[in-house]
Motif scaffolding. Structure first.
Motif, PDB file in Angstrom:
ATOM      1  N   GLY A  10      10.948   6.618  21.030  1.00 22.24           N
ATOM      2  CA  GLY A  10       9.895   7.379  20.381  1.00 22.24           C
ATOM      3  C   GLY A  10      10.184   8.864  20.288  1.00 22.24           C
ATOM      4  O   GLY A  10       9.835   9.512  19.308  1.00 22.24           O
ATOM      5  N   ASN A  17       8.990  12.127  16.008  1.00 24.23           N
ATOM      6  CA  ASN A  17       8.791  10.751  15.526  1.00 24.23           C
ATOM      7  C   ASN A  17       9.775  10.394  14.411  1.00 24.23           C
ATOM      8  O   ASN A  17       9.409   9.759  13.415  1.00 24.23           O
ATOM      9  N   MET A  20      10.114   6.951  12.679  1.00 23.23           N
ATOM     10  CA  MET A  20       9.019   6.525  11.810  1.00 23.23           C
ATOM     11  C   MET A  20       8.805   7.503  10.649  1.00 23.23           C
ATOM     12  O   MET A  20       7.822   7.401   9.909  1.00 23.23           O
ATOM     13  N   SER A  49      12.513  -0.289  22.170  1.00 25.36           N
ATOM     14  CA  SER A  49      11.841   1.010  22.109  1.00 25.36           C
ATOM     15  C   SER A  49      10.854   1.165  23.263  1.00 25.36           C
ATOM     16  O   SER A  49      10.361   0.184  23.829  1.00 25.36           O
ATOM     17  N   ASP A  51       8.232   3.071  22.533  1.00 25.18           N
ATOM     18  CA  ASP A  51       7.093   3.522  21.743  1.00 25.18           C
ATOM     19  C   ASP A  51       6.340   2.321  21.154  1.00 25.18           C
ATOM     20  O   ASP A  51       6.913   1.516  20.421  1.00 25.18           O
ATOM     21  N   ASP A  52       5.046   2.220  21.436  1.00 18.58           N
ATOM     22  CA  ASP A  52       4.257   1.074  20.978  1.00 18.58           C
ATOM     23  C   ASP A  52       4.128   1.007  19.460  1.00 18.58           C
ATOM     24  O   ASP A  52       4.091  -0.091  18.886  1.00 18.58           O
ATOM     25  N   LYS A  53       4.049   2.155  18.799  1.00 20.48           N
ATOM     26  CA  LYS A  53       3.945   2.150  17.339  1.00 20.48           C
ATOM     27  C   LYS A  53       5.224   1.608  16.704  1.00 20.48           C
ATOM     28  O   LYS A  53       5.176   0.858  15.720  1.00 20.48           O
ATOM     29  N   ILE A  54       6.360   1.980  17.265  1.00 17.23           N
ATOM     30  CA  ILE A  54       7.638   1.476  16.747  1.00 17.23           C
ATOM     31  C   ILE A  54       7.751  -0.023  17.001  1.00 17.23           C
ATOM     32  O   ILE A  54       8.180  -0.793  16.128  1.00 17.23           O
ATOM     33  N   LYS A  56       5.295  -2.162  17.316  1.00 18.91           N
ATOM     34  CA  LYS A  56       4.373  -2.853  16.415  1.00 18.91           C
ATOM     35  C   LYS A  56       4.970  -2.969  15.024  1.00 18.91           C
ATOM     36  O   LYS A  56       4.842  -4.013  14.356  1.00 18.91           O
ATOM     37  N   PHE A  57       5.631  -1.908  14.575  1.00 19.22           N
ATOM     38  CA  PHE A  57       6.254  -1.954  13.252  1.00 19.22           C
ATOM     39  C   PHE A  57       7.328  -3.038  13.224  1.00 19.22           C
ATOM     40  O   PHE A  57       7.447  -3.775  12.233  1.00 19.22           O
ATOM     41  N   ASP A  60       5.649  -6.323  12.922  1.00 16.63           N
ATOM     42  CA  ASP A  60       5.129  -6.481  11.558  1.00 16.63           C
ATOM     43  C   ASP A  60       6.239  -6.853  10.574  1.00 16.63           C
ATOM     44  O   ASP A  60       5.971  -7.500   9.551  1.00 16.63           O
ATOM     45  N   LYS A  67      10.287  -3.969  25.034  1.00 19.26           N
ATOM     46  CA  LYS A  67       9.761  -2.699  25.560  1.00 19.26           C
ATOM     47  C   LYS A  67      10.781  -2.109  26.520  1.00 19.26           C
ATOM     48  O   LYS A  67      11.188  -2.739  27.497  1.00 19.26           O
TER      49      LYS A  67
END
Length: 222
Positions: A10, A17, A20, A49, A51-54, A56-57, A60, A67
């Motif tokens: 992250g 960032n 992303m 990663s 980073d949780d947003k990464i 999740k992407f 998706d 993690k």
């Protein structure tokens, strides 16, 4: 069986960032995921990663995620330590391929060509490279003995035309046999082959200027 590891922490010193950051309507990391998913030589893709947003992407996009502990997501965390963490969690693969998300112009064709070289040569590892100015061979280092040529004491005095070609790792593709890595903890063991890429496709995004340039090329390619 081959696993492709995409290491995408992250944090980033140069661009916040960065993984992303949107280029050509998609996050930077998308282009590496896309290239990996379209390769017939990759059996599994794992996004590593902290980073949780990464993460999740990645989910998706339909790929597996891992993690990563914060201690493996620092500025000084080594690629080797991240790879070892991935191996411990995915031990049933023979080969591991590292695809850094900062190389958005590395495509499926590059991955496939590199993997063919790796397998046909029965290499222990492969590293993608780009040709570099060979005048670096004329450099010196200073040590306890005084001035010494960086490679030897002959190259600094040769015409550049007589110097060997020089190549730098571009960070786009690393492939290594699991057993070889576990024995050496080195991404460049004995019998490491290379895959040469041009300067444009070797673009490594480290700054806003790099990201803007990458977007321009992606628009041209698409």
């Amino acid at each position: 069986m081959t696993l492709a590891l995409i290491p995408a922490r992250g944090g980033s010193k140069g661009v916040k960032n960065k993984n992303m950051y949107i280029i050509n309507n998609e996050p930077l990391i998308f282009w590496t995921i896309k290239a990996a998913k379209e390769s017939k030589y990759i059996d599994k893709i794992v996004l590593s990663s902290d980073d949780d947003k990464i993460l999740k992407f990645g989910n998706d996009c339909g790929i597996d995620t891992l993690k990563r502990p914060k201690k493996l997501a620092q500025d000084n965390s080594s690629t080797e330590s991240v790879l070892l963490h991935a191996i411990k969690n995915n031990n049933n693969f023979d080969n591991f391929m590292i695809l850094q998300p900062t190389s958005p112009l590395r495509t499926t064709k590059h991955i496939n060509k590199a993997f063919k070289i790796f397998t046909k040569s029965n290499a222990n590892a492969l590293i993608s490279v780009t040709q570099h100015d060979n005048k670096i061979l004329k450099a010196f280092i200073i040590n306890e003995n005084g001035l010494t040529g960086i490679c030897n004491n002959t190259y600094p005095f040769l015409p550049r035309q007589k110097l060997p070609k020089v190549y730098l790792s571009n960070g786009a593709i690393y492939i290594i046999k699991k057993d070889s890595f576990l024995q050496t903890n080195n991404l460049c063991p004995v019998n490491t082959k290379c895959f040469v890429m041009n300067d444009i496709d070797s673009l490594d995004c480290d700054s806003i200027e790099d990201l803007i340039l990458a977007e321009q090329f992606l628009k041209l390619y698409s």
